[in-house]
Structure formats: structure tokens, C-alpha cells
Design an enzyme around this catalytic site. Structure first.
Site, mmCIF file in Angstrom:
data_model
loop_
_atom_site.group_PDB
_atom_site.id
_atom_site.type_symbol
_atom_site.label_atom_id
_atom_site.label_comp_id
_atom_site.label_asym_id
_atom_site.label_seq_id
_atom_site.Cartn_x
_atom_site.Cartn_y
_atom_site.Cartn_z
ATOM 1 N N LYS A 173 0.846 -1.203 0.000
ATOM 2 C CA LYS A 173 0.000 0.000 0.000
ATOM 3 C C LYS A 173 0.877 1.246 0.000
ATOM 4 O O LYS A 173 1.574 1.524 0.971
ATOM 5 C CB LYS A 173 -0.907 0.017 1.233
ATOM 6 C CG LYS A 173 -1.839 1.228 1.199
ATOM 7 C CD LYS A 173 -2.099 1.784 2.579
ATOM 8 C CE LYS A 173 -2.003 3.270 2.766
ATOM 9 N NZ LYS A 173 -2.129 4.213 1.724
ATOM 10 N N CYS A 282 13.157 12.301 5.812
ATOM 11 C CA CYS A 282 13.245 11.933 7.226
ATOM 12 C C CYS A 282 14.606 12.315 7.785
ATOM 13 O O CYS A 282 14.746 12.561 8.971
ATOM 14 C CB CYS A 282 12.990 10.444 7.394
ATOM 15 S SG CYS A 282 14.012 9.439 6.340
HETATM 16 P P1 NAP Z 1 2.124 8.841 7.410
HETATM 17 O O1 NAP Z 1 1.022 9.824 7.386
HETATM 18 O O2 NAP Z 1 2.432 8.169 8.697
HETATM 19 O O3 NAP Z 1 1.762 7.764 6.282
HETATM 20 C C1 NAP Z 1 2.629 6.730 5.908
HETATM 21 C C2 NAP Z 1 1.831 5.607 5.278
HETATM 22 O O4 NAP Z 1 0.982 5.042 6.272
HETATM 23 C C3 NAP Z 1 0.909 6.044 4.146
HETATM 24 O O5 NAP Z 1 0.846 5.034 3.181
HETATM 25 C C4 NAP Z 1 -0.424 6.194 4.867
HETATM 26 O O6 NAP Z 1 -1.541 6.104 4.022
HETATM 27 C C5 NAP Z 1 -0.360 5.008 5.803
HETATM 28 N N1 NAP Z 1 -1.260 5.102 6.948
HETATM 29 C C6 NAP Z 1 -1.821 6.209 7.484
HETATM 30 N N2 NAP Z 1 -2.598 5.877 8.552
HETATM 31 C C7 NAP Z 1 -2.517 4.527 8.678
HETATM 32 C C8 NAP Z 1 -3.083 3.591 9.587
HETATM 33 N N3 NAP Z 1 -3.876 3.976 10.588
HETATM 34 N N4 NAP Z 1 -2.793 2.285 9.445
HETATM 35 C C9 NAP Z 1 -1.970 1.875 8.461
HETATM 36 N N5 NAP Z 1 -1.409 2.718 7.550
HETATM 37 C C10 NAP Z 1 -1.664 4.031 7.665
HETATM 38 O O7 NAP Z 1 3.491 9.484 6.929
HETATM 39 P P2 NAP Z 1 3.749 10.368 5.624
HETATM 40 O O8 NAP Z 1 3.155 11.719 5.851
HETATM 41 O O9 NAP Z 1 3.379 9.613 4.407
HETATM 42 O O10 NAP Z 1 5.351 10.469 5.645
HETATM 43 C C11 NAP Z 1 6.041 11.411 6.403
HETATM 44 C C12 NAP Z 1 6.687 10.798 7.623
HETATM 45 O O11 NAP Z 1 7.453 9.665 7.247
HETATM 46 C C13 NAP Z 1 7.651 11.734 8.317
HETATM 47 O O12 NAP Z 1 7.481 11.659 9.711
HETATM 48 C C14 NAP Z 1 9.015 11.178 7.920
HETATM 49 O O13 NAP Z 1 10.055 11.488 8.825
HETATM 50 C C15 NAP Z 1 8.723 9.725 7.871
HETATM 51 N N6 NAP Z 1 9.729 9.010 7.068
HETATM 52 C C16 NAP Z 1 10.625 8.211 7.710
HETATM 53 C C17 NAP Z 1 11.620 7.554 6.993
HETATM 54 C C18 NAP Z 1 12.593 6.659 7.678
HETATM 55 O O14 NAP Z 1 13.177 5.822 6.997
HETATM 56 N N7 NAP Z 1 12.819 6.769 8.981
HETATM 57 C C19 NAP Z 1 11.700 7.728 5.605
HETATM 58 C C20 NAP Z 1 10.775 8.562 4.991
HETATM 59 C C21 NAP Z 1 9.787 9.195 5.723
HETATM 60 P P3 NAP Z 1 -2.231 7.438 3.425
HETATM 61 O O15 NAP Z 1 -1.222 8.063 2.563
HETATM 62 O O16 NAP Z 1 -3.391 6.893 2.698
HETATM 63 O O17 NAP Z 1 -2.591 8.283 4.616
#
Ligand code: NAP
Length: 491
Positions: A173, A282
Site C-alpha cells: 500500500k 526523514c
Molecule cells: P504517514 O502519514 O504516517 O503515512 C505513511 C503511510 O501510512 C501512508 O501510506 C499512509 O496512508 C499510511 N497510513 C496512514 N494511517 C494509517 C493507519 N492507521 N494504518 C496503516 N497505515 C496508515 O506518513 P507520511 O506523511 O506519508 O510520511 C512522512 C513521515 O514519514 C515523516 O514523519 C518522515 O520522517 C517519515 N519518514 C521516515 C523515513 C525513515 O526511513 N525513517 C523515511 C521517509 C519518511 P495514506 O497516505 O493513505 O494516509
């Protein structure tokens, strides 16, 4: 404009509900494609297909699995220009970075394809004679991969490549903001000859599609990259079925500039680290921790260089920074800028949404720098945008204390010419990744990637650790003595 479907059991099919959503260019508002809003039923169908495909895929020789991944890498290489442009159009990072995102995906697929000829276990002597001991790696089964939008080519490949080479079947997903990049990847795997059902692709919301992947007991492991609140929610829900969950979460990454640093190099680094991908990495540099003796010189140079950055359509090769990825991102970042002002941080440059003809249809924010006191929210919380907090420190100990005094622990960097200071920092910084005389960004796929504290739950993606989250270790004892031998007792 193209209409995409879900990919289940090797077929592109419509969602059971028939509802759609659009993916748009954050610089222009142009609609790029439509995708199905997947449902719980769709996820269950995908899990059915993955479960059916798993036994064959598990038996398929790992080097041959590697051949398919290598072919996928070669197809992606041929499509790099086209794919890089899609990354830029859908996510908003400049073209050079869009191509870089695709290159990272290619690099990882090439690297991990070789794992098909390793997947090493261990052999070790037994404490008894005529007995042999070893470990082997086995796939887990159906695994779920849930990915964010900020690296829409590389991060899915890190997960899919490692899951597939290990012999798992996958329900994937992607983020709702970047389904087109994900669909392009799935097409590449399909063209490379991945058998039906081994990779299944469901678009739709996290709260529906993501949730079912996490909660369904037939999904045996989940690999997730995203924000801390989502990670915590997933961890809690998955714990009910005791499935392993790999979490890669946020960061609040510091770059330290010491008094002996090459200031020009350090400023070059922070510009790339803080404003590359409009700060939506990130590992983005969100805190610049500067020794008091070089503070004025470094901030002066930083401001000069930042004010000269060109903001605009990321497809334009003259542009240094594109838009942020969505209206929600824009809102959150502008809110943090207001928080910074209210907390009394001094706005040194930027701070506004950009308006005018070139910007009206997109989500453009000026590169923003605050002079801040450590402890303010803008120095502690992940903003995930082009906002940098500059903090003056009294010396090495103060810099490291400030660098470590956050809940995250992903990346860090120190600029110094003193080898002793560099080695002390490597030991002292509480993070998963440390750079010396380089910015906080710049992962290479053959090294482990991940963080400590609230950045994750202990695992590492990429490198030799990539397969750990996707394999079970089995311990094997072979007794060829022909009699009952008793460990610990026959001593
Ligand atoms: P996010 O809102 O947490 O979403 C990530 C993924 O999770 C998306 O596919 C999202 O779907 C899905 N998701 C949302 N709610 C969910 C739930 N309740 N259950 C299961 N899946 C769910 O994060 P983002 O805004 O896409 O990304 C930004 C964040 O990612 C930042 O905090 C960044 O630091 C972090 N990040 C970390 C790394 C690392 O390797 N440490 C790398 C890149 C990014 P939807 O899009 O449909 O909401």
C-alpha cells in the site's frame, strides 16, 4: 489522464467499491491519474492471492528470484528519465532529486538481487561429537509494506526488494499522495516476470487499506515507513496478533558546525540537507548547531546562500527547490512557522507562502530560517518542511547535549577538521546515522538505514540488515552419531 486499477493476482482490476481518487502535481494542481479507493474486501482479495502464491515463490530458487529483481532494476534503469519526471511531477522534488530517487531504487534492486546468492545462515560446531549445527533463513509468508510519499520510488523498492528476495509474497500500500510512482514500480516488476500473486498493490486510505493490512492475521509481518503517530497506532494494532512490525519513523536531525570547520563546505551541506526535497526527508537537517566562535560568520553565509535559492516548478532545471507535497503539508509547515514566531524565535529569512502567477496553483513556501533557543518546539518537533532552526552553542559538549536532547534519533552530522572531535562525535551522538563533513542526508543502499529512540523500533533497512525484517531464522541440529546424545548432561 490515465485511470489505474488495483493489481491483484497478476491482473489490474477495479476496486469492489468503484470509488476513485486523483493524484495531482503539487506545483501546478494538474491531475496526473486516477486510482481506486481500495476497500477492506480488496485487501482480503490481495491477501488471498498472496497466500496462494507464497508456497511456489518460497520454493523458487533464491538466485532466480534475484534474476527477476535484477531484470526489474534494468527496466527501471531504461525508464529512469521518464520515471524521475513522474516522481518530480507527483511529489514535487526537483528533477535531479526525482532522478536520484529512482537511482536509489535501481541501486537497491541491483544490490538486493545478489542477496539471492547469499541469504546466509551460519554453521557452528556442536558441543557433542558427530553432530552438526546451523541456521537457515526462511521467508515469513504474506507481508505488508506500507510506504510514505517523500521517497516514492526508493522506499517502496527497499521494502519490496528485500521482501521478495527473501521469498515472501507482498501486499503493498503506497501513500495516497504518490500512487502513480508506486504503480510505475508495480508495472516494472510485472514486466520483469514476477509470478502472479507474489506482489499485490492496493491504493486507498491508511485508515481502511493500511489498517486491514495491519490487523489481518494472515499478514505475517508489516514493514512501515511514515510518521510517529501512525507508527505507534500500527504497532499497537499489530501487537494483538504478535506479528513483527518494522517501523521507520521521523527525525529531527542536527548538523553541528565546530569552530575549526570548513565553513563554506558546512554551509553547502546544510543548504542541501535542509532545503533539498523542500525539507521533506526523514533525514533532513532541521537544526543547525553552531559553535559561538563561528556563529556570525556561518549564519551570514547561510543567509546569503539561502536568499539566493530559486523556488519554482521542480521540472525547471534552473530551480533549486520545488513545492511541498500537499495542501496539508503546506498548512502544517505554515503553522509551525507561526509557532516559531510566537515562541520568540527570530525569523532570519523566509517564513511565507509564495504567491503570484508562478506559485498560485501550487504549495510553495519560502526556505525559512529561525534563530532559536534550544527547547522551543521548532527545535524539538519534526516539521518536515523547508524550515531550519539555527542554535548557538558554547562548544563541543553543549553541541552534543543539544543534538541529543530530542525524542528522535535518525541522522546527524558534524563538520570539524579535528579527527579526535569527529571520533568523539561518532561515539556521542544518539542516532542511527552520523556523517562527518557531509550533510545529514546521503544514504547509500549497501549500508543499514534507520534510527534509535522514537525514530523506530530497532530495525534497519537496506544493507546487510535489509533481509532481517523479512526472514525467520531457523536453528537446525543434525545428529549423525547414531545414538541419543544429551547436551548439557553428557559433560
Ligand atoms: P504517514 O502519514 O504516517 O503515512 C505513511 C503511510 O501510512 C501512508 O501510506 C499512509 O496512508 C499510511 N497510513 C496512514 N494511517 C494509517 C493507519 N492507521 N494504518 C496503516 N497505515 C496508515 O506518513 P507520511 O506523511 O506519508 O510520511 C512522512 C513521515 O514519514 C515523516 O514523519 C518522515 O520522517 C517519515 N519518514 C521516515 C523515513 C525513515 O526511513 N525513517 C523515511 C521517509 C519518511 P495514506 O497516505 O493513505 O494516509
Amino acid at each position: 489522464m490515465k485511470k489505474y486499477d488495483l493489481y491483484i493476482n497478476g491482473d489490474w482490476i477495479e476496486s469492489t467499491a468503484g470509488e476513485k481518487f486523483e493524484t495531482k502535481n503539487p506545483a501546478t494542481g494538474e491531475t496526473l491519474a486516477t486510482f481506486p479507493k481500495g476497500t477492506k474486501k480488496d485487501v482480503v482479495k490481495a491477501i488471498d492471492a498472496a497466500e496462494r502464491a507464497f508456497p511456489q515463490w518460497k520454493k523458487y530458487p533464491a538466485p532466480k528470484r534475484g534474476d527477476i529483481l535484477l531484470k526489474a532494476a534494468s527496466i527501471a534503469r531504461k525508464k529512469k528519465e521518464e520515471f524521475g519526471e513522474i516522481v518530480t511531477k507527483e511529489m514535487g522534488k526537483i528533477l535531479a532529486e526525482g532522478r536520484g530517487d529512482v537511482q536509489e531504487a535501481i541501486d537497491f534492486l541491483e544490490y538486493i538481487s545478489g542477496e539471492g546468492r547469499r541469504l546466509f545462515g551460519e554453521t557452528t560446531p556442536s558441543e557433542l561429537s558427530n553432530k552438526f549445527c546451523m541456521t537457515i533463513r526462511q521467508p515469513i509468508g504474506v507481508v505488508g509494506c506500507i510506504t510514505p510519499w517523500n521517497f516514492p520510488a526508493a522506499i517502496p523498492c527497499w521494502k519490496l526488494g528485500a521482501a521478495l528476495i527473501s521469498g515472501n509474497s507482498v501486499v503493498f500500500k503506497p501513500a495516497t499522495l504518490t500512487p502513480l510512482c508506486a504503480a510505475k514500480l508495480v508495472e516494472i516488476f510485472e514486466e520483469a516476470g514476477l509470478p502472479p500473486g507474489v506482489l499485490n498493490f492496493i491504493t486507498g486510505s491508511g485508515s481502511v487499506v493500511g489498517r486491514e493490512i495491519v490487523e489481518n492475521h494472515r499478514v505475517k509481518a508489516v514493514s512501515f515507513t511514515g510518521g510517529v503517530p501512525t507508527g505507534v497506532d500500527i504497532y499497537g494494532k499489530a501487537s494483538k496478533s504478535l506479528k513483527p512490525v518494522h517501523l521507520e519513523l521521523g527525525g529531527k536531525n542536527p548538523q553541528i558546525i565546530m569552530d575549526d570547520a570548513n565553513i563554506d563546505l558546512a554551509i553547502e551541506g546544510v543548504l542541501f540537507g535542509a532545503f533539498g526535497s523542500a525539507g521533506q526527508r526523514c533525514t533532513a537537517t532541521s537544526r543547525l548547531v553552531i559553535h559561538k566562535d563561528v556563529y556570525d560568520k556561518a549564519t551570514k553565509k547561510l543567509l546569503e546562500r539561502t536568499k539566493a535559492l530559486r523556488i519554482g516548478d521542480p521540472l525547471d532545471p534552473e530551480v533549486d527547490m520545488g513545492p511541498v507535497a500537499s495542501v496539508d503539508q503546506e498548512k502544517k509547515i505554515l503553522e509551525y512557522i507561526e509557532i516559531g514566531k510566537k515562541e520568540g524565535a527570530k525569523l532570519l529569512c523566509g517564513g511565507k507562502k509564495l504567491n503570484g502567477k508562478r506559485y498560485d496553483k501550487g504549495f510553495f513556501i519560502e526556505p525559512t530560517i529561525f534563530e532559536a533557543e534550544h527547547g522551543m518546539r521548532i527545535t524539538k518537533e519534526e516539521i518536515f518542511g523547508p524550515v531550519l532552526a539555527v542554535i548557538k552553542t558554547s562548544g563541543y559538549a553543549d553541541s552534543v547535549r543539544i543534538a541529543n536532547d530530542v525524542e528522535y534519533g535518525l541522522s546527524s552530522s558534524i563538520y570539524t577538521k579535528d579527527v579526535s572531535t569527529a571520533f568523539r562525535a561518532i561515539q556521542d551522538l544518539e542516532v542511527g546515522i552520523t556523517y562527518v563533513n557531509a550533510p545529514t542526508i546521503g544514504a547509500e543502499v549497501h549500508l543499514p538505514f534507520g534510527g534509535i529512540k522514537n525514530t523506530g523500533n530497532g530495525g534497519r533497512e537496506a544493507g546487510t540488515t535489509a533481509i532481517d525484517e523479512f526472514t525467520e531464522m531457523k536453528t537446525v541440529f543434525i545428529d549423525y552419531s547414531g545414538r541419543l546424545q544429551k547436551v548439557q548432561i553428557e559433560k
